[in-house]
Scaffold this motif. Structure first.
Motif, mmCIF file in Angstrom:
data_model
loop_
_atom_site.group_PDB
_atom_site.id
_atom_site.type_symbol
_atom_site.label_atom_id
_atom_site.label_comp_id
_atom_site.label_asym_id
_atom_site.label_seq_id
_atom_site.Cartn_x
_atom_site.Cartn_y
_atom_site.Cartn_z
ATOM 1 N N LEU A 297 -36.796 92.982 28.979
ATOM 2 C CA LEU A 297 -37.624 91.931 28.396
ATOM 3 C C LEU A 297 -39.102 92.311 28.432
ATOM 4 N N ALA A 298 -39.525 92.974 29.511
ATOM 5 C CA ALA A 298 -40.914 93.418 29.591
ATOM 6 C C ALA A 298 -41.210 94.456 28.515
ATOM 7 N N ALA A 299 -40.259 95.363 28.281
ATOM 8 C CA ALA A 299 -40.435 96.353 27.213
ATOM 9 C C ALA A 299 -40.518 95.666 25.852
ATOM 10 N N THR A 300 -39.693 94.649 25.653
ATOM 11 C CA THR A 300 -39.744 93.891 24.407
ATOM 12 C C THR A 300 -41.088 93.216 24.239
ATOM 13 N N ALA A 301 -41.627 92.688 25.339
ATOM 14 C CA ALA A 301 -42.928 92.037 25.276
ATOM 15 C C ALA A 301 -44.019 93.001 24.831
ATOM 16 N N LEU A 302 -43.905 94.282 25.201
ATOM 17 C CA LEU A 302 -44.888 95.273 24.793
ATOM 18 C C LEU A 302 -44.689 95.717 23.349
ATOM 19 N N VAL A 303 -43.440 95.832 22.928
ATOM 20 C CA VAL A 303 -43.129 96.371 21.599
ATOM 21 C C VAL A 303 -43.202 95.303 20.512
ATOM 22 N N PHE B 66 -47.024 80.074 27.810
ATOM 23 C CA PHE B 66 -45.751 80.642 27.379
ATOM 24 C C PHE B 66 -45.190 81.586 28.445
ATOM 25 N N LEU B 67 -46.069 82.310 29.123
ATOM 26 C CA LEU B 67 -45.625 83.188 30.210
ATOM 27 C C LEU B 67 -44.940 82.377 31.305
ATOM 28 N N ALA B 68 -45.569 81.283 31.729
ATOM 29 C CA ALA B 68 -44.991 80.450 32.781
ATOM 30 C C ALA B 68 -43.721 79.752 32.306
ATOM 31 N N THR B 69 -43.702 79.308 31.040
ATOM 32 C CA THR B 69 -42.494 78.658 30.504
ATOM 33 C C THR B 69 -41.335 79.639 30.442
ATOM 34 N N GLU C 5 -48.534 87.902 13.830
ATOM 35 C CA GLU C 5 -48.932 88.561 15.077
ATOM 36 C C GLU C 5 -49.204 87.543 16.173
ATOM 37 N N GLY C 6 -49.868 86.435 15.809
ATOM 38 C CA GLY C 6 -50.162 85.407 16.797
ATOM 39 C C GLY C 6 -48.907 84.776 17.355
ATOM 40 N N MET C 7 -47.955 84.468 16.478
ATOM 41 C CA MET C 7 -46.709 83.866 16.939
ATOM 42 C C MET C 7 -45.925 84.852 17.799
ATOM 43 N N THR C 8 -46.002 86.136 17.448
ATOM 44 C CA THR C 8 -45.285 87.128 18.233
ATOM 45 C C THR C 8 -45.940 87.347 19.587
ATOM 46 N N LEU C 9 -47.250 87.164 19.674
ATOM 47 C CA LEU C 9 -47.890 87.214 20.990
ATOM 48 C C LEU C 9 -47.354 86.098 21.887
ATOM 49 N N ALA C 10 -47.064 84.941 21.274
ATOM 50 C CA ALA C 10 -46.436 83.868 22.050
ATOM 51 C C ALA C 10 -45.051 84.302 22.527
ATOM 52 N N VAL C 11 -44.319 84.984 21.647
ATOM 53 C CA VAL C 11 -43.015 85.528 22.039
ATOM 54 C C VAL C 11 -43.185 86.526 23.182
ATOM 55 N N THR C 12 -44.231 87.343 23.079
ATOM 56 C CA THR C 12 -44.494 88.327 24.122
ATOM 57 C C THR C 12 -44.713 87.647 25.474
ATOM 58 N N GLY C 13 -45.527 86.590 25.465
ATOM 59 C CA GLY C 13 -45.732 85.848 26.700
ATOM 60 C C GLY C 13 -44.445 85.248 27.228
ATOM 61 N N LEU C 14 -43.659 84.693 26.319
ATOM 62 C CA LEU C 14 -42.393 84.081 26.714
ATOM 63 C C LEU C 14 -41.455 85.115 27.329
ATOM 64 N N LEU C 15 -41.336 86.270 26.677
ATOM 65 C CA LEU C 15 -40.440 87.316 27.181
ATOM 66 C C LEU C 15 -40.947 87.889 28.503
ATOM 67 N N SER D 268 -45.583 83.199 9.661
ATOM 68 C CA SER D 268 -45.359 82.648 10.999
ATOM 69 C C SER D 268 -44.138 83.256 11.621
ATOM 70 N N ASP D 269 -44.146 83.294 12.947
ATOM 71 C CA ASP D 269 -43.044 83.891 13.678
ATOM 72 C C ASP D 269 -42.940 83.161 14.998
ATOM 73 N N ALA D 270 -41.757 82.742 15.405
ATOM 74 C CA ALA D 270 -41.619 81.946 16.624
ATOM 75 C C ALA D 270 -40.358 82.339 17.353
ATOM 76 N N PRO D 271 -40.317 82.164 18.672
ATOM 77 C CA PRO D 271 -39.187 82.590 19.477
ATOM 78 C C PRO D 271 -38.145 81.518 19.675
ATOM 79 N N HIS D 272 -37.041 81.932 20.325
ATOM 80 C CA HIS D 272 -36.126 80.944 20.935
ATOM 81 C C HIS D 272 -36.890 80.267 22.050
#
Length: 382
Positions: free
Chosen positions: A30-36, A193-196, A311-321, A378-382
């Motif tokens: 998941l950390a690798a996914t957050a970077l990629v 998002f990181l804490a969630t 990109e912004g929505m994916t940064l939220a995904v990055t924090g979540l992951l 837009s791009d958003a995570p689970h």
């Protein structure tokens, strides 16, 4: 995609006898996914969904197969980390689906709210069925069955999704806007998002360990599915009603409810030690997930500069992951060194941290991308 994490935990813990190792491996992936993920999203922005999603999924599938083979044939532990990290190119299909709704409904914010809530509910349904299927396949056939079937389903689904060219938003090769990381209010929002994410990651590993301690490891998927079911229903109800007040005010309220409800699994585990009681507690606790996610992603859309929304929505995904990774590792460590019941303290602490951070987010002025807040990227995570 909802099958992979549970499948990996069951597969690795079953073969190596360590939930700490299983949690660390999934956390690394998941950390690798957050970077990629941000780089993948930028490619999607510039070149289009179908052109990037299909090869990215194929590469991620190779990583899943490599993990399966390493576990199956007793490869050294470090190979598990390397193989699972290779799955980092998995595209955010749920986010790309939201991008299509945003493109189709860019002139109707109310309809876009309903569509985004529906997508969140659909995500929850997938992540409700995924752990059940994974636990059933791994327990009924062989430990690697969940990963194998999940990989086939993922590749098939992405191919079908990419074939729907009529709804795909057009790519945007270049944009002069600054990075979303520099937008006002985005850093603390990403920390939320990181804490969630830590709530979700810890809950998964700890629940699997708790079910295993009760002698019902195969039931872990069904128990986790109830949490997703509660979120699914809440997402549908949330989307069916018109939101009241600005998202900046609704977001802390949603996190406060989440923090309160996350105490229920800890109480059920510590006071009863009963798996059915825990299942009921998770059903209620899940009710805060979808409204929190929908509202948080609405804030990201409002604050991301024009032309950089994907990109912004994916940064939220990055924090979540990243949060899921930290939660998985922390939950696995507590299970290994203290107890599964103690592990349920992690989701409470993580949700409380998200609430505290959300209270520091400054009010938004006129959004930098009001015209495009429901735009094509837009791009958003689970």
């Amino acid at each position: 995609m909802g099958m992979f994490s549970v499948s990996a935990v069951i597969m690795i813990a079953g073969s190596r006898g360590s939930y700490a190792l299983a949690g660390a491996v999934t956390a690394t992936g998941l950390a690798a996914t957050a970077l990629v993920a941000p780089w993948t999203a930028r490619l999607v922005d510039r070149h289009g969904q179908a052109r990037i999603a299909v090869p990215a999924t194929a590469f991620a599938l190779l990583g899943s197969v490599a993990l399966l083979l390493c576990v199956r044939f007793g490869a050294p532990d470090w190979t598990l980390f390397a193989a699972y990290a290779a799955t980092a190119t998995t595209p955010n299909t749920g986010g790309m689906s939201r991008a299509r709704w945003a493109h189709l409904l860019r002139d109707d914010p109310a309809a876009a709210h309903t569509a985004n809530s529906f997508e969140q509910a659909a995500d929850e349904l997938c992540f409700m069925l995924g752990p059940v299927c994974a636990a059933f396949l791994c327990g009924t056939f062989f430990p690697e069955a969940g990963t194998l079937v999940g990989g086939v389903l993922m590749m098939t689904g992405v191919l079908i999704f990419a074939a729907q060219r009529s709804t795909e938003p057009p790519p945007q090769p270049r944009t002069p806007s600054r990075s979303p990381l520099l937008a006002a209010g985005m850093p603390p929002l990403l920390l939320c998002f990181l804490a969630t994410g830590a709530v979700f990651g810890s809950m998964e590993v700890v629940t699997i360990a708790f079910a295993d301690a009760q002698g019902h490891r195969s039931a872990a998927g069904a128990v986790l599915a109830l949490q997703a079911a509660g979120s699914c229903v809440a997402g549908l109800l949330y989307g069916a009603r018109k939101p009241t007040g600005p998202a900046e005010r609704r977001h802390p309220s949603c996190l406060a409810v989440m923090t309160a409800l996350m105490t229920l699994p800890l109480l059920a585990a510590s006071l009863t030690g009963s798996l059915p009681a825990l299942a009921g507690a998770l059903l209620l606790a899940g009710a805060a997930t979808a409204p929190t996610m929908v509202t948080g992603m609405a804030l990201v859309q409002r604050r991301t500069p024009e032309g950089r929304l994907n990109e912004g929505m994916t940064l939220a995904v990055t924090g979540l992951l990243g949060g899921i990774a930290c939660g998985s590792a922390t939950g696995g460590w507590l299970v290994e060194h203290i107890s599964a019941t103690a592990g349920y303290g992690v989701p409470i602490a993580a949700a409380g941290s998200a609430l505290a951070i959300s209270l520091t987010i400054p009010p938004a002025s006129d959004p930098p991308n009001r015209r495009q807040s429901l735009g094509p990227n837009s791009d958003a995570p689970h």
